[in-house]
Design a protein around this motif. Sequence first.
Motif, PDB file in Angstrom:
ATOM      1  N   ASP A 222       0.837  -1.193   0.000  1.00  0.00           N
ATOM      2  CA  ASP A 222       0.000   0.000   0.000  1.00  0.00           C
ATOM      3  C   ASP A 222       0.877   1.251   0.000  1.00  0.00           C
ATOM      4  O   ASP A 222       2.021   1.231   0.488  1.00  0.00           O
ATOM      5  CB  ASP A 222      -0.903   0.017   1.243  1.00  0.00           C
ATOM      6  CG  ASP A 222      -1.936  -1.111   1.230  1.00  0.00           C
ATOM      7  OD1 ASP A 222      -2.314  -1.535   0.116  1.00  0.00           O
ATOM      8  OD2 ASP A 222      -2.336  -1.566   2.315  1.00  0.00           O
ATOM      9  N   ASP A 223       0.319   2.350  -0.485  1.00  0.00           N
ATOM     10  CA  ASP A 223       1.094   3.582  -0.595  1.00  0.00           C
ATOM     11  C   ASP A 223       1.597   4.103   0.751  1.00  0.00           C
ATOM     12  O   ASP A 223       2.654   4.745   0.817  1.00  0.00           O
ATOM     13  CB  ASP A 223       0.261   4.672  -1.277  1.00  0.00           C
ATOM     14  CG  ASP A 223       0.231   4.529  -2.788  1.00  0.00           C
ATOM     15  OD1 ASP A 223       1.077   3.790  -3.328  1.00  0.00           O
ATOM     16  OD2 ASP A 223      -0.633   5.164  -3.427  1.00  0.00           O
ATOM     17  N   ASP A 224       0.851   3.842   1.840  1.00  0.00           N
ATOM     18  CA  ASP A 224       1.246   4.397   3.136  1.00  0.00           C
ATOM     19  C   ASP A 224       2.223   3.506   3.903  1.00  0.00           C
ATOM     20  O   ASP A 224       2.596   3.807   5.046  1.00  0.00           O
ATOM     21  CB  ASP A 224       0.017   4.688   3.993  1.00  0.00           C
ATOM     22  CG  ASP A 224      -0.841   3.437   4.246  1.00  0.00           C
ATOM     23  OD1 ASP A 224      -0.508   2.367   3.693  1.00  0.00           O
ATOM     24  OD2 ASP A 224      -1.839   3.553   4.980  1.00  0.00           O
ATOM     25  N   THR A 225       2.668   2.424   3.284  1.00  0.00           N
ATOM     26  CA  THR A 225       3.639   1.524   3.926  1.00  0.00           C
ATOM     27  C   THR A 225       5.026   2.165   3.927  1.00  0.00           C
ATOM     28  O   THR A 225       5.502   2.630   2.893  1.00  0.00           O
ATOM     29  CB  THR A 225       3.717   0.181   3.180  1.00  0.00           C
ATOM     30  OG1 THR A 225       2.416  -0.399   3.112  1.00  0.00           O
ATOM     31  CG2 THR A 225       4.674  -0.777   3.874  1.00  0.00           C
ATOM     32  N   PRO A 226       5.716   2.199   5.074  1.00  0.00           N
ATOM     33  CA  PRO A 226       7.080   2.745   5.105  1.00  0.00           C
ATOM     34  C   PRO A 226       8.038   1.864   4.299  1.00  0.00           C
ATOM     35  O   PRO A 226       7.999   0.633   4.424  1.00  0.00           O
ATOM     36  CB  PRO A 226       7.440   2.730   6.599  1.00  0.00           C
ATOM     37  CG  PRO A 226       6.124   2.649   7.306  1.00  0.00           C
ATOM     38  CD  PRO A 226       5.232   1.842   6.426  1.00  0.00           C
ATOM     39  N   MET A 227       8.877   2.471   3.508  1.00  0.00           N
ATOM     40  CA  MET A 227       9.854   1.711   2.722  1.00  0.00           C
ATOM     41  C   MET A 227      10.812   0.948   3.634  1.00  0.00           C
ATOM     42  O   MET A 227      11.190  -0.185   3.330  1.00  0.00           O
ATOM     43  CB  MET A 227      10.633   2.648   1.803  1.00  0.00           C
ATOM     44  CG  MET A 227       9.863   3.132   0.584  1.00  0.00           C
ATOM     45  SD  MET A 227       9.484   1.797  -0.599  1.00  0.00           S
ATOM     46  CE  MET A 227      11.123   1.432  -1.256  1.00  0.00           C
ATOM     47  N   ALA A 228      11.201   1.555   4.736  1.00  0.00           N
ATOM     48  CA  ALA A 228      12.138   0.896   5.651  1.00  0.00           C
ATOM     49  C   ALA A 228      11.551  -0.396   6.202  1.00  0.00           C
ATOM     50  O   ALA A 228      12.277  -1.365   6.468  1.00  0.00           O
ATOM     51  CB  ALA A 228      12.499   1.838   6.796  1.00  0.00           C
ATOM     52  N   GLY A 229      10.245  -0.433   6.363  1.00  0.00           N
ATOM     53  CA  GLY A 229       9.610  -1.640   6.871  1.00  0.00           C
ATOM     54  C   GLY A 229       9.639  -2.779   5.869  1.00  0.00           C
ATOM     55  O   GLY A 229       9.630  -3.957   6.256  1.00  0.00           O
ATOM     56  N   LEU A 230       9.681  -2.469   4.586  1.00  0.00           N
ATOM     57  CA  LEU A 230       9.762  -3.498   3.554  1.00  0.00           C
ATOM     58  C   LEU A 230      11.196  -3.930   3.288  1.00  0.00           C
ATOM     59  O   LEU A 230      11.432  -4.977   2.675  1.00  0.00           O
ATOM     60  CB  LEU A 230       9.149  -2.970   2.250  1.00  0.00           C
ATOM     61  CG  LEU A 230       7.646  -2.671   2.267  1.00  0.00           C
ATOM     62  CD1 LEU A 230       7.218  -2.045   0.947  1.00  0.00           C
ATOM     63  CD2 LEU A 230       6.851  -3.944   2.530  1.00  0.00           C
ATOM     64  N   LEU A 231      12.142  -3.126   3.758  1.00  0.00           N
ATOM     65  CA  LEU A 231      13.565  -3.413   3.517  1.00  0.00           C
ATOM     66  C   LEU A 231      14.306  -3.439   4.855  1.00  0.00           C
ATOM     67  O   LEU A 231      15.231  -2.641   5.094  1.00  0.00           O
ATOM     68  CB  LEU A 231      14.166  -2.342   2.596  1.00  0.00           C
ATOM     69  CG  LEU A 231      13.479  -2.185   1.239  1.00  0.00           C
ATOM     70  CD1 LEU A 231      13.953  -0.909   0.536  1.00  0.00           C
ATOM     71  CD2 LEU A 231      13.749  -3.404   0.358  1.00  0.00           C
ATOM     72  N   PRO A 232      13.948  -4.353   5.747  1.00  0.00           N
ATOM     73  CA  PRO A 232      14.511  -4.353   7.106  1.00  0.00           C
ATOM     74  C   PRO A 232      16.007  -4.656   7.143  1.00  0.00           C
ATOM     75  O   PRO A 232      16.668  -4.320   8.137  1.00  0.00           O
ATOM     76  CB  PRO A 232      13.707  -5.454   7.819  1.00  0.00           C
ATOM     77  CG  PRO A 232      13.253  -6.359   6.716  1.00  0.00           C
ATOM     78  CD  PRO A 232      12.993  -5.466   5.553  1.00  0.00           C
ATOM     79  N   ASN A 233      16.518  -5.272   6.112  1.00  0.00           N
ATOM     80  CA  ASN A 233      17.949  -5.617   6.117  1.00  0.00           C
ATOM     81  C   ASN A 233      18.827  -4.476   5.617  1.00  0.00           C
ATOM     82  O   ASN A 233      20.059  -4.611   5.586  1.00  0.00           O
ATOM     83  CB  ASN A 233      18.187  -6.848   5.251  1.00  0.00           C
ATOM     84  CG  ASN A 233      17.518  -8.093   5.816  1.00  0.00           C
ATOM     85  OD1 ASN A 233      17.401  -8.241   7.029  1.00  0.00           O
ATOM     86  ND2 ASN A 233      17.058  -8.979   4.937  1.00  0.00           N
ATOM     87  N   MET A 234      18.218  -3.370   5.227  1.00  0.00           N
ATOM     88  CA  MET A 234      18.998  -2.240   4.739  1.00  0.00           C
ATOM     89  C   MET A 234      19.126  -1.186   5.826  1.00  0.00           C
ATOM     90  O   MET A 234      18.142  -0.815   6.477  1.00  0.00           O
ATOM     91  CB  MET A 234      18.348  -1.625   3.495  1.00  0.00           C
ATOM     92  CG  MET A 234      18.363  -2.543   2.289  1.00  0.00           C
ATOM     93  SD  MET A 234      17.703  -1.747   0.786  1.00  0.00           S
ATOM     94  CE  MET A 234      18.957  -0.493   0.503  1.00  0.00           C
ATOM     95  N   SER A 235      20.335  -0.696   6.035  1.00  0.00           N
ATOM     96  CA  SER A 235      20.574   0.333   7.042  1.00  0.00           C
ATOM     97  C   SER A 235      20.055   1.682   6.545  1.00  0.00           C
ATOM     98  O   SER A 235      19.737   1.856   5.357  1.00  0.00           O
ATOM     99  CB  SER A 235      22.075   0.447   7.327  1.00  0.00           C
ATOM    100  OG  SER A 235      22.760   0.916   6.169  1.00  0.00           O
ATOM    101  N   ALA A 236      19.981   2.629   7.449  1.00  0.00           N
ATOM    102  CA  ALA A 236      19.545   3.974   7.079  1.00  0.00           C
ATOM    103  C   ALA A 236      20.483   4.572   6.033  1.00  0.00           C
ATOM    104  O   ALA A 236      20.042   5.285   5.121  1.00  0.00           O
ATOM    105  CB  ALA A 236      19.486   4.861   8.319  1.00  0.00           C
ATOM    106  N   THR A 237      21.777   4.251   6.163  1.00  0.00           N
ATOM    107  CA  THR A 237      22.749   4.764   5.191  1.00  0.00           C
ATOM    108  C   THR A 237      22.510   4.155   3.816  1.00  0.00           C
ATOM    109  O   THR A 237      22.549   4.863   2.800  1.00  0.00           O
ATOM    110  CB  THR A 237      24.178   4.443   5.658  1.00  0.00           C
ATOM    111  OG1 THR A 237      24.416   5.067   6.922  1.00  0.00           O
ATOM    112  CG2 THR A 237      25.194   4.946   4.651  1.00  0.00           C
ATOM    113  N   SER A 238      22.242   2.844   3.790  1.00  0.00           N
ATOM    114  CA  SER A 238      21.983   2.170   2.516  1.00  0.00           C
ATOM    115  C   SER A 238      20.716   2.714   1.868  1.00  0.00           C
ATOM    116  O   SER A 238      20.660   2.919   0.650  1.00  0.00           O
ATOM    117  CB  SER A 238      21.866   0.663   2.721  1.00  0.00           C
ATOM    118  OG  SER A 238      23.080   0.114   3.166  1.00  0.00           O
TER     119      SER A 238
END
Length: 272
Positions: A222-238
């Motif tokens: 869904d559009d309101d889903t946080p991208m970070a939540g879908l990519l938990p293995n990626m750091s904030a820097t990545s």
Amino acid sequence: MRPRNHAPRRSWKAVQLLGCCFVIYPAAAQTVNVPAGLPPTVNATYQEIGMGDWTPPTSSTTQQISGSGSVVSTTTSSGSGTDALQSMYSQSWGYAAAQNASALGVNPDALAATCVVESGCQNVNTAGGGNTITGAFQMSNGTYSEELQKALASNPSLASSITDTGTSGQQDPATQAVAAAQYLKDAATSLQSAGISNPTALDARGYYNFGPSNGAKIAQADDDTPMAGLLPNMSATSLANNGITAGETVGQWRASVSAKMGSSASAPILSA
């Protein structure tokens, strides 16, 4: 433009008659067709055996030039295709990349959308420091080699159109386009298996950028889903290195990608 109420200026040519004098008569205007843009557009007429159906856009500029060499008028016919496709065609390798994609059953528009997002369709060398991602389509050596071999197995006739089957072929965008088109084709197949019947360039963006395991999750979120939540293995820097800000939602990410792709975002990956 020639001022009104003035007779047109003429240039004259003198031609010597055999054995005696000269006869002077006005020189006729000439029409010169000048290819639009740099490099010149090549209008492919004959297809190489085994290659897919593909028609390049056509556009031309016609100038009416007087006998004195001045330009009287200029008209330009418009070409076809989206902005992303025109960006790819403006490169010396663009038409070859489009034809190679078509040979694999991949829409050149979707391929162009990918190279616009990845590099602005520029053949950039970004490898170094242990990172092998490089080229107009920003592929790693491992992904490039795997996808190129898949493409050649699918359509052996493509072998005659690539420069090198080794990783050095990454530096030739038309060759790298073969691997990139195959990767998009893989993305389309994967997304179809996940229930997306006709995946677009935008649908495949998550697969191309973040890998197969994340492709379907991002495409179906869904559009309101946080991208970070879908990519938990990626750091904030990545995430930041991939243009994703803290708290960015899937909808915001899609809007950002679509703005870069233009109308090509909705282009289906697979050719009809």
